[in-house]
Design a protein around this motif. Sequence first.
Motif, PDB file in Angstrom:
ATOM      1  N   ILE A  88       0.971  -1.008  -0.019  1.00  0.00           N
ATOM      2  CA  ILE A  88      -0.050   0.120   0.032  1.00  0.00           C
ATOM      3  C   ILE A  88       0.991   1.237   0.108  1.00  0.00           C
ATOM      4  O   ILE A  88       0.661   2.142  -0.739  1.00  0.00           O
ATOM      5  N   ASN A  89       1.853   1.382   0.883  1.00  0.00           N
ATOM      6  CA  ASN A  89       2.687   2.603   0.988  1.00  0.00           C
ATOM      7  C   ASN A  89       4.324   1.945   1.303  1.00  0.00           C
ATOM      8  O   ASN A  89       4.676   1.591   2.397  1.00  0.00           O
ATOM      9  N   PRO A  90       5.038   1.919   0.213  1.00  0.00           N
ATOM     10  CA  PRO A  90       6.558   1.478   0.127  1.00  0.00           C
ATOM     11  C   PRO A  90       7.456   2.104   1.002  1.00  0.00           C
ATOM     12  O   PRO A  90       8.304   1.862   1.712  1.00  0.00           O
ATOM     13  N   TYR A  91       6.776   3.307   1.476  1.00  0.00           N
ATOM     14  CA  TYR A  91       7.631   4.402   2.368  1.00  0.00           C
ATOM     15  C   TYR A  91       7.314   3.701   3.751  1.00  0.00           C
ATOM     16  O   TYR A  91       7.840   4.273   4.923  1.00  0.00           O
ATOM     17  N   LEU A  92       6.412   2.817   4.089  1.00  0.00           N
ATOM     18  CA  LEU A  92       5.944   2.397   5.521  1.00  0.00           C
ATOM     19  C   LEU A  92       5.396   3.379   6.368  1.00  0.00           C
ATOM     20  O   LEU A  92       5.963   3.190   7.452  1.00  0.00           O
ATOM     21  N   THR A  93       4.836   4.210   6.101  1.00  0.00           N
ATOM     22  CA  THR A  93       4.315   5.301   6.856  1.00  0.00           C
ATOM     23  C   THR A  93       2.829   5.391   6.824  1.00  0.00           C
ATOM     24  O   THR A  93       2.286   5.086   5.936  1.00  0.00           O
ATOM     25  N   VAL A  94       2.296   5.814   7.939  1.00  0.00           N
ATOM     26  CA  VAL A  94       0.889   6.494   7.969  1.00  0.00           C
ATOM     27  C   VAL A  94       1.187   7.833   8.172  1.00  0.00           C
ATOM     28  O   VAL A  94       1.696   8.492   9.081  1.00  0.00           O
ATOM     29  N   PRO A  95      -0.075   8.675   7.701  1.00  0.00           N
ATOM     30  CA  PRO A  95      -1.169   8.371   7.165  1.00  0.00           C
ATOM     31  C   PRO A  95      -0.909   7.810   5.494  1.00  0.00           C
ATOM     32  O   PRO A  95      -0.151   8.317   4.848  1.00  0.00           O
ATOM     33  N   VAL A  96      -2.008   7.211   5.140  1.00  0.00           N
ATOM     34  CA  VAL A  96      -2.152   7.174   3.725  1.00  0.00           C
ATOM     35  C   VAL A  96      -3.792   7.253   3.361  1.00  0.00           C
ATOM     36  O   VAL A  96      -4.712   6.653   4.228  1.00  0.00           O
ATOM     37  N   LEU A  97      -4.194   7.901   2.527  1.00  0.00           N
ATOM     38  CA  LEU A  97      -5.600   8.095   1.686  1.00  0.00           C
ATOM     39  C   LEU A  97      -5.780   7.663   0.829  1.00  0.00           C
ATOM     40  O   LEU A  97      -4.852   7.795  -0.371  1.00  0.00           O
ATOM     41  N   GLU A  98      -6.480   6.417   0.565  1.00  0.00           N
ATOM     42  CA  GLU A  98      -6.648   5.838  -0.725  1.00  0.00           C
ATOM     43  C   GLU A  98      -8.085   6.369  -1.393  1.00  0.00           C
ATOM     44  O   GLU A  98      -9.226   6.229  -0.705  1.00  0.00           O
ATOM     45  N   LEU A  99      -8.142   6.977  -2.460  1.00  0.00           N
ATOM     46  CA  LEU A  99      -9.284   7.713  -3.242  1.00  0.00           C
ATOM     47  C   LEU A  99      -9.995   6.437  -3.906  1.00  0.00           C
ATOM     48  O   LEU A  99      -9.807   5.312  -4.152  1.00  0.00           O
ATOM     49  N   ASP A 100     -11.273   6.907  -4.274  1.00  0.00           N
ATOM     50  CA  ASP A 100     -12.392   5.786  -5.017  1.00  0.00           C
ATOM     51  C   ASP A 100     -11.772   5.424  -6.133  1.00  0.00           C
ATOM     52  O   ASP A 100     -12.086   4.269  -6.351  1.00  0.00           O
ATOM     53  N   ASP A 101     -10.755   6.152  -6.761  1.00  0.00           N
ATOM     54  CA  ASP A 101     -10.147   5.690  -8.154  1.00  0.00           C
ATOM     55  C   ASP A 101      -9.186   4.773  -7.839  1.00  0.00           C
ATOM     56  O   ASP A 101      -8.216   4.184  -8.940  1.00  0.00           O
ATOM     57  N   GLY A 102      -8.622   4.634  -6.677  1.00  0.00           N
ATOM     58  CA  GLY A 102      -7.716   3.709  -6.432  1.00  0.00           C
ATOM     59  C   GLY A 102      -6.258   4.564  -6.115  1.00  0.00           C
ATOM     60  O   GLY A 102      -5.174   3.930  -5.652  1.00  0.00           O
ATOM     61  N   THR A 103      -6.313   5.993  -6.504  1.00  0.00           N
ATOM     62  CA  THR A 103      -5.033   6.748  -6.133  1.00  0.00           C
ATOM     63  C   THR A 103      -4.617   6.738  -4.521  1.00  0.00           C
ATOM     64  O   THR A 103      -5.696   6.781  -3.781  1.00  0.00           O
TER      65      THR A 103
END
Length: 211
Positions: free
Chosen positions: A48-63
Motif C-alpha cells: 500500500i505504501n512502500p515508504y512504510l508510513t501512515v497516514p495514507v488516503l486511498e481515493l475511490d479511483d484507487g489513487t
Amino acid sequence: MKFYDCSTAPSPRRARIALAEKGLLDTVERIEVSLREKEQMSPAFAAINPYLTVPVLELDDGTRLLSSTGIYHYLEAAFPEPPLMGRTAAERGVVADLEWRMEWDGFSAVGECLRNTVQGMAGRATTGPDPYEQIPELGERGRARAQRFVERFDALVGDKPFLAGDFYSIADITALVVIDFAKWIKIKLPEDAANARRWYEAVSSRPSAAV
Ligand SMILES: N[C@@H](CCC(=O)N[C@@H](CS)C(=O)NCC(=O)O)C(=O)O
C-alpha cells in the motif's frame, strides 16, 4: 475513500483533523495500522505504501496519497469548503511558509530527538525500510531544536487569532500536533507564553482536535 490511520501517532492525526474540519471523517473507511505491532513493516502494508508510513488516503479511483501534505492538498482541491490553505494567493503563500516551518523546526526536531533516543527505535532512527542506527548527538540536537521551537512559538503567534492571521489553516493543525508531540519528549509551551497558550486553548478546543 479508505484512510490508513494510527490513532496513537502524530502524523495521521494531522490528516484526521483536516478530514474532520472538512466534515469528511465519518465518510471514510478507517483502517487502523498498529505501529506498536509494526504492522507498517508488513508486506501487506508495504504494497500500500512502500515508504512504510501512515497516514495514507486511498481515493475511490484507487489513487493513494502517502503523506499528510499530499492529503492536505487533495482535500483542499476536492473539498474547498471550509478553506484550510488560505483564501487569496497571498494567504496561500503565507500558509505554505508557516506549514514548512512547523514541519521543519517543529516536527522534524521532535522526531529527531525521539527516534535517536528511544530504545524501542534502535536501528529505526528514520521511518521507512532502511535500518539506520541511532546517533545520540542527533537526539540531543533534536531536543535543543524542539526547545527553541516552543520558546519561539509565542512570538510567531503574536496577537493573531491563528498562525496565518484571522483564519484557521493547516499550519494550525500541524502546529497543534507538533506541540502535543513535543510532550512525548517532555517539552511544553513555556508558562509565560500567553499568546501561544491562548492559541493552543483555541485550536485544541475545536471538535476536530479530539478525533
Ligand atoms: N511527513 C510524513 C510523515 C509520516 C510518518 O513519519 N508517520 C509515522 C507516524 S507519525 C510513521 O508512519 N512511522 C512508522 C515507523 O515509525 O516505522 C507525513 O506527515 O505523512
